[in-house]
Design a protein around this motif. Structure first.
Motif, short mmCIF file in Angstrom:
data_model
loop_
_atom_site.label_atom_id
_atom_site.label_comp_id
_atom_site.label_asym_id
_atom_site.label_seq_id
_atom_site.Cartn_x
_atom_site.Cartn_y
_atom_site.Cartn_z
N ASP A 38 28.68 86.13 42.02
CA ASP A 38 28.31 87.24 41.13
C ASP A 38 29.38 87.35 40.05
OD1 ASP A 38 27.81 89.65 39.88
OD2 ASP A 38 27.28 90.71 41.73
N LEU A 39 29.11 86.82 38.86
CA LEU A 39 30.12 86.80 37.80
C LEU A 39 30.48 88.21 37.34
CD1 LEU A 39 29.06 83.72 35.64
CD2 LEU A 39 30.92 83.89 37.31
N ASP A 40 29.52 89.13 37.39
CA ASP A 40 29.83 90.51 37.01
C ASP A 40 30.84 91.11 37.98
OD1 ASP A 40 28.19 90.51 34.79
OD2 ASP A 40 26.44 91.31 35.87
N ARG A 41 30.69 90.81 39.25
CA ARG A 41 31.65 91.31 40.24
C ARG A 41 33.03 90.72 39.98
NH1 ARG A 41 30.17 90.65 46.46
NH2 ARG A 41 30.22 88.43 45.90
N ALA A 42 33.07 89.44 39.63
CA ALA A 42 34.35 88.79 39.33
C ALA A 42 35.01 89.44 38.12
CB ALA A 42 34.13 87.30 39.09
N ARG A 43 34.24 89.70 37.08
CA ARG A 43 34.80 90.33 35.87
C ARG A 43 35.35 91.71 36.19
NH1 ARG A 43 29.79 88.24 33.78
NH2 ARG A 43 30.15 86.30 32.64
N GLU A 44 34.62 92.47 37.00
CA GLU A 44 35.07 93.81 37.35
C GLU A 44 36.34 93.76 38.20
OE1 GLU A 44 35.35 97.87 37.54
OE2 GLU A 44 34.13 96.61 36.21
N ALA A 45 36.42 92.76 39.09
CA ALA A 45 37.58 92.66 39.98
C ALA A 45 38.87 92.41 39.21
CB ALA A 45 37.35 91.55 41.00
N VAL A 46 38.80 91.65 38.11
CA VAL A 46 40.03 91.31 37.38
C VAL A 46 40.18 92.11 36.09
CG1 VAL A 46 40.11 88.99 38.35
CG2 VAL A 46 38.92 89.36 36.18
N ARG A 47 39.32 93.09 35.89
CA ARG A 47 39.39 93.90 34.67
C ARG A 47 40.78 94.52 34.46
NH1 ARG A 47 38.49 99.10 33.90
NH2 ARG A 47 37.62 99.33 36.00
N PRO A 48 41.48 94.98 35.52
CA PRO A 48 42.81 95.57 35.28
C PRO A 48 43.89 94.55 34.94
CG PRO A 48 41.84 96.34 37.36
CD PRO A 48 41.04 95.15 36.92
N TYR A 49 43.59 93.26 35.04
CA TYR A 49 44.63 92.24 34.90
C TYR A 49 44.36 91.37 33.67
CZ TYR A 49 44.99 93.82 39.70
OH TYR A 49 45.08 94.61 40.81
#
Length: 361
Positions: A38-49
């Motif tokens: 799930d690329l959206d989940r990946a983007r959300e996971a690293v959004r703070p970094y």
């Protein structure tokens, strides 16, 4: 020289946040890229970094910047992702267990050996001050020769809080494969490898009900044993009694106790990095806490990856593949014993991991 190790993370589920937070404060590591179905989940996971690329799995494996693959997928996918990383010529560090089955874990280790890359595996909680202080107490002779231990984990089951708990109730899950690695890795760290086991197990419920999230109220099937108990016979002669259950409510039993000829230790929760180690020596009127004397201070999930990445070539990492394979072998053998009613010799072994001197993570 002096550059951080670039990490490529595959799998951005619930546990990934803890790894990202730890890696962010460890100068030896840097998250270079992540991948998830799930690329959206990946983007959300690293959004703070900042500066973390979101890639497909194949892209991440082929990325020359990635030095080590951190495999945070579900247990059923651990071996597949590890083998892909090895095929790409990269070291790989897996969430526990090393694989859903011992045969798959063996394929991973053989492939890594042939490719000249290394395999590491969680849990790294045993590298914290809790288990390591207890280990130092044993090594320093504070309880005399160890003769026995108990390890107890009792919970109603993770479906109460996890919105997608299906993988806990299929092969590779259950209380033994999910939580057992913390307890058994700690027991091997404290008392050394295991030579044989005898076990018993049960599965009282055929279904579980999800208690939170968008699937709340949905029933899921149970295909693994949810209460497992047994005795581990360590090569040293010490006996460890293990209880791992998703069928209880609570317990006041210590997570781990170790008993020696001249004293006993209460060892803190091996799912945590720290906690009080309590000693009752012969003649003591009560338990007394021991000061932190070994292990990584302020550790979090990911410190084992940093330890793995900095282990010199030719030295088995503390959170290494041999230890993780031995722990998986113990768990599979315990289940085999439970189903056959006979004791099982453990085919594998490992060196007791090197101790961690007291130091900042």
């Amino acid at each position: 020289m002096g550059q951080p190790v670039n990490v490529g993370v595959v799998g951005c589920g619930a546990i990934s946040a803890q790894y990202f937070q730890t890696i962010e404060r460890l100068p030896r590591l840097r998250v270079a890229a992540v991948a998830d179905l799930d690329l959206d989940r990946a983007r959300e996971a690293v959004r703070p970094y900042a500066g973390v690329d979101v890639l497909g799995v194949a892209e991440l494996m082929a990325d020359p910047r990635v030095d080590v693959v951190l495999n945070l997928t579900i247990p059923a996918a651990h071996a597949e992702i590890a083998l892909r990383a090895i095929d790409a010529g990269k070291d790989v560090y897996c969430e526990k267990p090393l694989a859903a089955a011992k045969t798959d874990a063996e394929r991973v280790l053989l492939a890594a050996d042939a490719a000249g890359v290394r395999v590491g595996c969680a849990p790294d909680t045993v590298l914290g001050t809790g288990t390591q202080t207890a280990r130092k107490a044993i090594d320093d002779g504070l309880i005399g020769r160890p003769v026995a231990a108990t390890a107890t984990m009792m919970t109603p089951g993770h479906e109460r809080w996890h919105p997608n708990p299906d993988f806990y109730y299929v092969p590779g899950g259950g209380p033994l494969l999910d939580m057992g690695p913390y307890y058994i890795t700690s027991l091997v760290t404290l008392l050394g490898p295991v030579a044989s086991v005898i076990g018993a197990a049960s599965r009282p419920r055929a279904k579980r009900t999800i208690g939170s999230g968008p699937r709340q109220g949905e029933e899921i099937p149970v295909t693994v044993d949810t209460h497992v108990t047994g005795v581990l016979v360590h090569t040293s002669g010490a006996l460890s009694t293990l209880v791992m259950s998703f069928d209880g409510v609570s317990t006041k039993s210590p997570h781990i106790e170790v008993h020696g000829e001249s004293g006993s230790l209460v060892v803190p929760n091996p799912n945590h990095f720290d906690g009080d180690v309590l000693l009752s020596a012969a003649g003591d009127a009560d338990w007394r806490p021991l000061p932190e004397s070994a292990g990584y201070l302020g550790a979090g999930r990911g410190v084992g990856l940093a330890d793995f990445a900095s282990t010199p070539a030719g030295t088995e990492p503390r959170a290494g593949g041999a230890l993780a394979f031995h722990v998986l072998d113990i768990m599979e053998s315990l289940l085999a014993s439970a189903h056959s009613g006979a004791g099982v010799r453990i085919a594998s072994t490992c060196e007791r991991p090197l101790p961690v001197p007291l130091q900042d993570a």
